[in-house]
Design a protein around this motif. Structure first.
Motif, PDB file in Angstrom:
ATOM      1  N   SER A  20     -82.448 -38.469  17.860  1.00 42.28           N
ATOM      2  CA  SER A  20     -82.282 -39.782  18.474  1.00 42.28           C
ATOM      3  C   SER A  20     -81.317 -40.666  17.672  1.00 42.28           C
ATOM      4  CB  SER A  20     -83.657 -40.458  18.623  1.00 42.28           C
ATOM      5  OG  SER A  20     -83.581 -41.623  19.398  1.00 42.28           O
ATOM      6  N   ILE A  21     -81.617 -41.956  17.577  1.00 34.44           N
ATOM      7  CA  ILE A  21     -80.703 -42.920  16.976  1.00 34.44           C
ATOM      8  C   ILE A  21     -80.445 -42.614  15.508  1.00 34.44           C
ATOM      9  CG2 ILE A  21     -80.437 -45.348  16.322  1.00 34.44           C
ATOM     10  CD1 ILE A  21     -81.920 -46.072  18.909  1.00 34.44           C
ATOM     11  N   ILE A  22     -81.491 -42.326  14.752  1.00 34.35           N
ATOM     12  CA  ILE A  22     -81.330 -42.070  13.325  1.00 34.35           C
ATOM     13  C   ILE A  22     -80.586 -40.759  13.098  1.00 34.35           C
ATOM     14  CG2 ILE A  22     -82.486 -41.929  11.102  1.00 34.35           C
ATOM     15  CD1 ILE A  22     -82.756 -44.615  12.582  1.00 34.35           C
ATOM     16  N   GLY A  23     -80.855 -39.772  13.948  1.00 35.05           N
ATOM     17  CA  GLY A  23     -80.129 -38.509  13.849  1.00 35.05           C
ATOM     18  C   GLY A  23     -78.645 -38.698  14.091  1.00 35.05           C
ATOM     19  N   ARG A  24     -78.307 -39.490  15.106  1.00 34.81           N
ATOM     20  CA  ARG A  24     -76.889 -39.756  15.392  1.00 34.81           C
ATOM     21  C   ARG A  24     -76.246 -40.551  14.272  1.00 34.81           C
ATOM     22  NH1 ARG A  24     -79.021 -40.632  20.650  1.00 34.81           N
ATOM     23  NH2 ARG A  24     -78.950 -42.899  20.385  1.00 34.81           N
ATOM     24  N   ALA A  25     -77.004 -41.455  13.672  1.00 34.08           N
ATOM     25  CA  ALA A  25     -76.471 -42.248  12.563  1.00 34.08           C
ATOM     26  C   ALA A  25     -76.160 -41.359  11.367  1.00 34.08           C
ATOM     27  CB  ALA A  25     -77.471 -43.334  12.170  1.00 34.08           C
ATOM     28  N   GLN A  26     -76.965 -40.338  11.140  1.00 30.99           N
ATOM     29  CA  GLN A  26     -76.690 -39.411  10.049  1.00 30.99           C
ATOM     30  C   GLN A  26     -75.436 -38.595  10.333  1.00 30.99           C
ATOM     31  OE1 GLN A  26     -79.855 -37.563   7.642  1.00 30.99           O
ATOM     32  NE2 GLN A  26     -81.219 -37.974   9.360  1.00 30.99           N
ATOM     33  N   LYS A  27     -75.285 -38.163  11.574  1.00 28.15           N
ATOM     34  CA  LYS A  27     -74.106 -37.369  11.932  1.00 28.15           C
ATOM     35  C   LYS A  27     -72.821 -38.192  11.820  1.00 28.15           C
ATOM     36  CE  LYS A  27     -76.596 -34.257  15.050  1.00 28.15           C
ATOM     37  NZ  LYS A  27     -76.793 -33.825  16.459  1.00 28.15           N
ATOM     38  N   SER A  28     -72.923 -39.482  12.103  1.00 29.03           N
ATOM     39  CA  SER A  28     -71.744 -40.345  12.028  1.00 29.03           C
ATOM     40  C   SER A  28     -71.425 -40.770  10.601  1.00 29.03           C
ATOM     41  CB  SER A  28     -71.944 -41.593  12.888  1.00 29.03           C
ATOM     42  OG  SER A  28     -72.896 -42.473  12.291  1.00 29.03           O
ATOM     43  N   GLY A  29     -72.388 -40.586   9.699  1.00 28.36           N
ATOM     44  CA  GLY A  29     -72.185 -40.974   8.311  1.00 28.36           C
ATOM     45  C   GLY A  29     -72.631 -42.378   7.976  1.00 28.36           C
ATOM     46  N   ALA A  30     -73.230 -43.072   8.937  1.00 31.68           N
ATOM     47  CA  ALA A  30     -73.709 -44.433   8.673  1.00 31.68           C
ATOM     48  C   ALA A  30     -74.851 -44.427   7.664  1.00 31.68           C
ATOM     49  CB  ALA A  30     -74.160 -45.098   9.974  1.00 31.68           C
ATOM     50  N   VAL A  31     -75.701 -43.415   7.743  1.00 35.78           N
ATOM     51  CA  VAL A  31     -76.792 -43.241   6.783  1.00 35.78           C
ATOM     52  C   VAL A  31     -76.886 -41.772   6.392  1.00 35.78           C
ATOM     53  CG1 VAL A  31     -78.150 -45.203   7.618  1.00 35.78           C
ATOM     54  CG2 VAL A  31     -78.527 -42.930   8.583  1.00 35.78           C
TER      55      VAL A  31
END
Length: 230
Positions: A20-31
């Motif tokens: 979900s959102i956190i997974g996508r944020a990890q893939k984008s490098g935000a977190v």
């Protein structure tokens, strides 16, 4: 932001924080979220990280040295000392204001998940910066609180959500609860959406939302009004 999690059950985090959102944020490098198996820092062949408490009593305590070794290894990996948080029912209850502060003040946070009857106090005194609780109750381990904390914290990081309004308009951000929300159809089983939301008049919509936010807070959590932003 990078979040390191010290845990006995790293596999618990994958289906929650890698989707979900956190997974996508990890893939984008935000977190970046990195889980560390505490047993990898144990000394004996059984990989034990707990022992009986001095003075007697029920249960087992997590030993200080494996945790210290794991934390020191994390410091080496990232090249600096992260802010160290222990998820504990004795900690201060997590609030939105605390999340805002942590997200603004730290790029690296390490979370320790407790188990058994807790952690050797010497480790807490020497290494941990603060203890945080998600509520006045006790769970079987610190993994679920760590997931809640990590999820809520990541949402404060720029780039995780599509824009800042995704969290600034939500409950607790400004001290108030969020106003009611509606979607299509405008008439559901004879119940109409408030007319102001269909008017297209942005100033009136904003005023209605502020008024309703105050009303909802007064009804559900009146104690929040004392510290709400103007």
């Amino acid at each position: 932001m990078r979040i390191d999690i010290i845990t006995l059950f790293p596999e618990m985090f994958e289906p929650v924080l890698n989707d979900s959102i956190i997974g996508r944020a990890q893939k984008s490098g935000a977190v970046e979220i990195v889980c560390h198996q505490l047993r990898d820092y144990a000394f004996d062949k059984h990989r034990r990280v707990d022992d009986t408490p001095y003075g007697g009593g029920m249960g087992m305590l997590m030993k200080a040295e494996p945790i210290a070794l794991c934390f020191e290894d994390i410091c080496k990996q990232i090249g600096k000392r992260p802010h160290f948080v222990y998820m504990s029912p004795q900690g201060k209850t997590l609030k939105q204001e605390k999340l805002r502060e942590l997200a603004a003040d730290y790029e690296n946070i390490c979370i320790l998940c407790g188990h058994y009857e807790g952690v050797d106090q010497r480790l807490l005194d020497e290494f941990v910066d603060e203890e945080i609780s998600i509520g006045d109750y006790v769970l079987t381990g610190g993994e679920l609180p760590a997931m809640v904390f990590a999820d809520a914290l990541c949402r404060m990081v720029p780039g995780v959500l599509s824009n800042n309004e995704c969290f600034t308009e939500e409950s607790h951000f400004n001290g108030l609860l969020e106003y009611p929300q509606y979607t299509k159809p405008s008439n559901w089983r004879g119940i109409e959406v408030p007319e102001v939301l269909l008017s297209g008049h942005h100033a009136n919509v904003d005023k209605w939302r502020k008024d309703m936010s105050l009303e909802v807070t007064k009804k559900k959590r009146p104690e929040l009004l004392e510290n709400a932003d103007e």
